[in-house]
Design a protein around this motif. Structure first.
Motif: not given
Length: 640
Positions: A340-342, A347-351, A483-486
């Motif tokens: 969750k911290e990472i 700034g990643v949105s979780v579906n 797709e952009s979160l590698n």
């Protein structure tokens, strides 16, 4: 006038016959040079360009394919062109030119065309190589774009290779020049033609072969693909050959007997001429139809592979990444708070986030006659996840029963039948499961792992009898804009101890690799398919101009008896249209059944992609037809 001057004048005077051969040869040289410029680019050879090694070997294979294609194509075009010049050779012989001198003249002509095609091909290849390098840089997603460079080695290999190729082909064709007598050459176009005949038995054979080939295509699956491919190809090729050499003649002979149609306006002239044209052009039309089928099938395969790659990846990896922890309340791989911290820091949105308890089991696989591993999950967890996914219906499992979930779509495995009973064990606990049936699509990232869905109450009973260390917990995370979160996914992956990374599965890196590979495959496939398209159109072009003198004589006769130019244009357009589009239509039918096979093998719907490919190729064929018709009509009406 010297022989060299005479050869140059002949090329200039017969440009309409040489132009398709010249442009096709130029295109072959250009494609070969562009590929060679990349293969021998200093940055590629020295390994300074990231990911370039992935396609270098593929382009090398393409170079061999271009050489083989060029050999047969140029050999055919030379033969067709020489056949159209029989009367010219007869006149030259009548004026005292020896067979040896005619061969020398043809040798000089072919050398002029070869040098011009090589120079033009390398020149255009140099111009387009920058665009080619830019496209590859974008497809490879390299950090350092491929710089433009004039690759001397590529120029030398292309020029020398194609010059030798053209000269070898010239030597092949020279053996056919000068064999006939002068009177035969002069009267070649005036020899009366016999009325074409056909065999009902061969027509029946063509129908049987085509129906059998199409029937096998409809029942082809992943399991039978290798076994049935060669029989299907054999049946379709044989059926197509007799379709053009026998059935087409029978069809137009039947039209001649249909008086209401045959005697209507100019149909009599069109149909009667097409009977002879189809007989003369049967082999060419057969080859063009096979080439059309190859173009449509190959292009469709590349395009479908490119477009459906992401959907297949989503089927195999329903979540962006997943973590499987062995035992309850244990986090040996990574703490959920760390994940969750990472995600928050980036700034990643979780579906959505999925947490599911499952029970690993071992069961006896009757098909393989060995023990296999699988996972038990609760009906509530399956239905909850199925509601988030397209194409998966909820299930209702009766107590004491189980639903078998095979991890891949399609027909890889259909061995489970309703009512089958399997023996399994979860830890030290023996289980007997009566199956209600099988579904083919997973809901979790457990790659290749089979699932058995139990009634909620039964699952809870089994779980209560097992210690916590005989259970596992699946954590799945579906991210927006994954797709952009590698980089983010890699951060999480790197937090997991090396020896436990087998419990971590993600789709982002595989998506990027697959996208790169499929895009490159499509890119190369377009070039090769376009090369074959040029070949198929040029074969028709050469065949039409081979019969040009005969058609010009018929045109003059028809004009004398009062037929208008408008009527002649209509007749000619219809005849050329039949020769252009009938093989294309046959190729479309062949390709449609190939798409059926492709859909069965890839377990995806291919028709929307296939129709796009067919539409694009049809548009290209239409443009080629319009250009050819215009050139042909201009030439045939120039004789008054």
């Amino acid at each position: 006038m010297t022989f060299r001057r005479l050869a140059l004048k002949n090329v200039q005077g017969n440009w309409h016959q040489y132009i398709a051969y010249f442009l096709s040869s130029t295109f072959s040289v250009m494609i070969f040079f562009v590929f060679a410029a990349f293969i021998y680019h200093p940055g590629v050879v020295n390994g300074h360009i990231d990911a370039a090694s992935k396609i270098r070997s593929g382009l090398v294979d393409c170079e061999y394919l271009i050489i083989i294609f060029s050999f047969f194509f140029v050999l055919y075009s030379n033969s067709a062109f020489l056949k159209s010049r029989k009367k010219e050779f007869g006149l030259l012989s009548l004026f005292g030119m020896t067979h040896r001198q005619i061969r020398r003249l043809v040798f000089y002509e072919n050398t002029v065309i070869a040098l011009a095609a090589i120079i033009a091909g390398i020149a255009f290849g140099t111009l387009f190589s920058k665009l080619f390098f830019m496209a590859l840089s974008e497809l490879l997603d390299v950090t350092n774009p491929i710089p433009f460079a004039i690759v001397t080695k590529a120029i030398i290999i292309t020029a020398a290779g194609f010059f030798v190729l053209f000269q070898v082909i010239t030597l092949f064709t020279l053996s056919r020049v000068g064999r006939s007598q002068i009177i035969d050459l002069l009267k070649a176009a005036r020899k009366p033609k016999k009325v074409p005949v056909f065999s009902p038995w061969l027509i029946a054979l063509s129908i049987v072969c085509l129906l059998a080939g199409y029937g096998l295509a409809l029942i082809t699956t992943r399991l039978t693909f290798i076994l049935l491919t060669l029989p299907i190809l054999f049946l379709v090729v044989v059926g197509t050959y007799f379709l053009f050499t026998q059935s087409s003649i029978a069809l137009f002979r039947k039209l001649q007997k249909t008086h209401a149609l045959y005697y209507k306006r100019t149909n009599m002239l069109t149909v009667s001429q097409m009977v002879f044209k189809l007989k003369d052009n049967a082999r060419v039309l057969f080859m063009v139809s096979i080439l059309s089928a190859v173009i449509l099938t190959a292009s469709g395969t590349f395009y479908i592979y490119y477009q459906s790659g992401q959907q297949q990846l989503l089927d195999y990896f329903p979540q962006t990444f997943s973590i499987e922890e062995e035992g309850l309340n244990k986090h040996d791989l990574i703490q959920p708070n760390k994940v969750k911290e990472i995600l928050n820091n980036d700034g990643v949105s979780v579906n959505y986030q999925l947490e599911m308890v499952n029970i690993p089991i071992t069961y006896h696989n009757g098909q393989l006659n060995e023990d296999s591993e699988a996972v038990l999950i609760a009906q509530r967890d399956y239905n909850s996840q199925a509601a988030r996914m397209k194409g998966i219906e909820p299930i209702n499992v009766n107590e004491g029963h189980a639903m078998y979930i095979y991890p891949f779509s399609g027909d890889f495995n259909e061995s489970i039948q309703e009512g089958d009973v399997i023996s399994a064990s979860a830890g030290d606990l023996p289980l007997s499961l009566k199956l209600e049936g099988q579904r083919n699509k997973t809901i979790v990232n457990l790659i290749g792992m089979e699932l058995f869905v139990l009634n909620d109450a039964q699952f809870d009973q089994v779980a209560a009898k097992l210690p916590d260390h005989d259970k596992s917990v699946y954590y799945g995370y579906e991210l927006n804009d994954w797709e952009s979160l590698n980089a983010t996914v890699k951060k999480i992956h790197d937090q997991i101890p090396q020896k436990l990374r087998g419990g971590f599965h993600e789709r982002v890196s595989q998506y990027l690799d697959g996208k790169q590979l499929s895009a490159l495959t499509l890119f190369i496939g377009i070039f090769i398919s376009f090369l074959f398209f040029i070949a198929s159109g040029s074969m028709i072009y050469f065949k039409l101009f081979t019969e040009l003198q005969e058609d010009q004589a018929q045109y003059k006769s028809l004009r004398r008896i009062g037929m208008t130019i408008k009527e002649l244009r209509k007749i000619t357009s219809l005849q050329i249209g039949i020769i252009f589009f009938v093989p294309f239509a046959v190729g479309v039918i062949h390709a449609s059944f190939a798409y059926v096979i492709l859909g069965n093998v890839m377990a995806v719907s291919v028709w929307q992609y296939g129709m796009v490919v067919i539409g694009i190729v049809f548009l290209m064929q239409l443009i080629y037809f319009l250009l050819t018709r215009r050139a042909y009509m201009n030439k045939i009406t120039s004789i008054q």
